[in-house]
Scaffold this active site. Sequence first.
Site, PDB file in Angstrom:
ATOM      1  N   GLU A   6      32.962  32.722  42.509  1.00 42.32           N
ATOM      2  CA  GLU A   6      32.836  32.616  41.054  1.00 42.32           C
ATOM      3  C   GLU A   6      31.371  32.673  40.650  1.00 42.32           C
ATOM      4  O   GLU A   6      30.532  31.980  41.232  1.00 42.32           O
ATOM      5  CB  GLU A   6      33.406  31.274  40.566  1.00 42.32           C
ATOM      6  CG  GLU A   6      34.900  31.143  40.692  1.00 42.32           C
ATOM      7  CD  GLU A   6      35.666  31.663  39.461  1.00 42.32           C
ATOM      8  OE1 GLU A   6      35.019  32.109  38.494  1.00 42.32           O
ATOM      9  OE2 GLU A   6      36.902  31.607  39.506  1.00 42.32           O
ATOM     10  N   ASP A  65      37.549  39.672  34.563  1.00 37.61           N
ATOM     11  CA  ASP A  65      36.319  39.267  35.246  1.00 37.61           C
ATOM     12  C   ASP A  65      36.126  40.015  36.574  1.00 37.61           C
ATOM     13  O   ASP A  65      37.116  40.473  37.153  1.00 37.61           O
ATOM     14  CB  ASP A  65      36.292  37.741  35.468  1.00 37.61           C
ATOM     15  CG  ASP A  65      37.496  37.203  36.218  1.00 37.61           C
ATOM     16  OD1 ASP A  65      38.610  37.639  35.951  1.00 37.61           O
ATOM     17  OD2 ASP A  65      37.291  36.346  37.096  1.00 37.61           O
ATOM     18  N   HIS A  68      38.347  40.306  40.169  1.00 36.52           N
ATOM     19  CA  HIS A  68      39.614  39.719  39.738  1.00 36.52           C
ATOM     20  C   HIS A  68      40.336  40.688  38.792  1.00 36.52           C
ATOM     21  O   HIS A  68      41.546  40.864  38.865  1.00 36.52           O
ATOM     22  CB  HIS A  68      39.337  38.382  39.034  1.00 36.52           C
ATOM     23  CG  HIS A  68      40.527  37.499  38.926  1.00 36.52           C
ATOM     24  ND1 HIS A  68      40.514  36.318  38.222  1.00 36.52           N
ATOM     25  CD2 HIS A  68      41.786  37.619  39.418  1.00 36.52           C
ATOM     26  CE1 HIS A  68      41.707  35.753  38.304  1.00 36.52           C
ATOM     27  NE2 HIS A  68      42.500  36.523  39.015  1.00 36.52           N
TER      28      HIS A  68
HETATM   29 ZN   LIG Z   1      38.825  35.180  37.867  1.00 38.21          ZN
END
Ligand SMILES: [Zn+2]
Length: 288
Positions: free
Chosen positions: A156, A204, A194
């Site tokens: 992330e 994203d 993603h």
């Molecule tokens: Zn994501």
Amino acid sequence: MLKHICSYGYMVLMLFFLSACASKKKFAETNKIYEKQVEQLAEVIKQPLPTPQHMASAGLPSPGVEGQRKDFEWVGTVNFNMRKPNFVILHHTAQDSIQQTLRTFTLERTQVSAHYIIDKEGKVYQLLNDYLRAWHAGNGRWGSVTDMNSASIGVEMDNNGVEPYTEPQINNLLVLLDTLKANYKIPSENFIGHGDIAPGRKVDPGINFPWKRLAEKGFGLWYDDVLQAPPTTFNPLDGLRILGYDTRNASAAILAFKRHFIPEETTEEWTPFALSVLYNLYIKKTTL
Ligand SMILES: [Zn+2]
């Protein structure tokens, strides 16, 4: 003067320790829960046989008692190791601060996590062991892989989805990806977003993510500078499917592809340029 420098240095050091302690204390409880859960998983691995529940639901007698079953015998091999992740899925947090994301990933009710988060200063937070399954991919597929969480590591980026990525953040991402690629021998083309695995549901890491720069370092595919038009027989949806995209929703797949490779194109219409880019990547993928 020297005295001032020393006291300033001392203060910085104290602040560093204090903030490190605060952060340790803040997550002390969830760190303990993590350790307990890992111990429970280790117990599952130590079980040589399918658990009695599984055997029972399959209508088989429990394997727990020696000699109870004549049609089943345990013979431990000596040749094995851990299963490895084979993909890296990149995300943006879509949240406003790293503290907010750390909190999200340590609250049980959110049911989301990732292996790593990289904040805007480039600091890398690791939340679980690479060999464990984080909950970051959700419903998604790439090629024939439908359980992306089992097959991947989730990274992330601390980014709200509209702001640019910072230089320290990308630099340290490249270092992390280098380590993961080397440790688990992850193929270049298996570094994806993603939004690629969940078209129509996720966007994203978004249009600001430097995919080309990553590809130049060996993470993800990118197209050549010189492109050629595909033959008239080329079916773009087949091309997308060969790359890995889930094409059951064609427009969502086209938009996901464009967001990754041609962010300046925002419609689902095929332009000659988009077709050439796709054909180029399709050739690369089929000749890997
Ligand atoms: Zn994501």
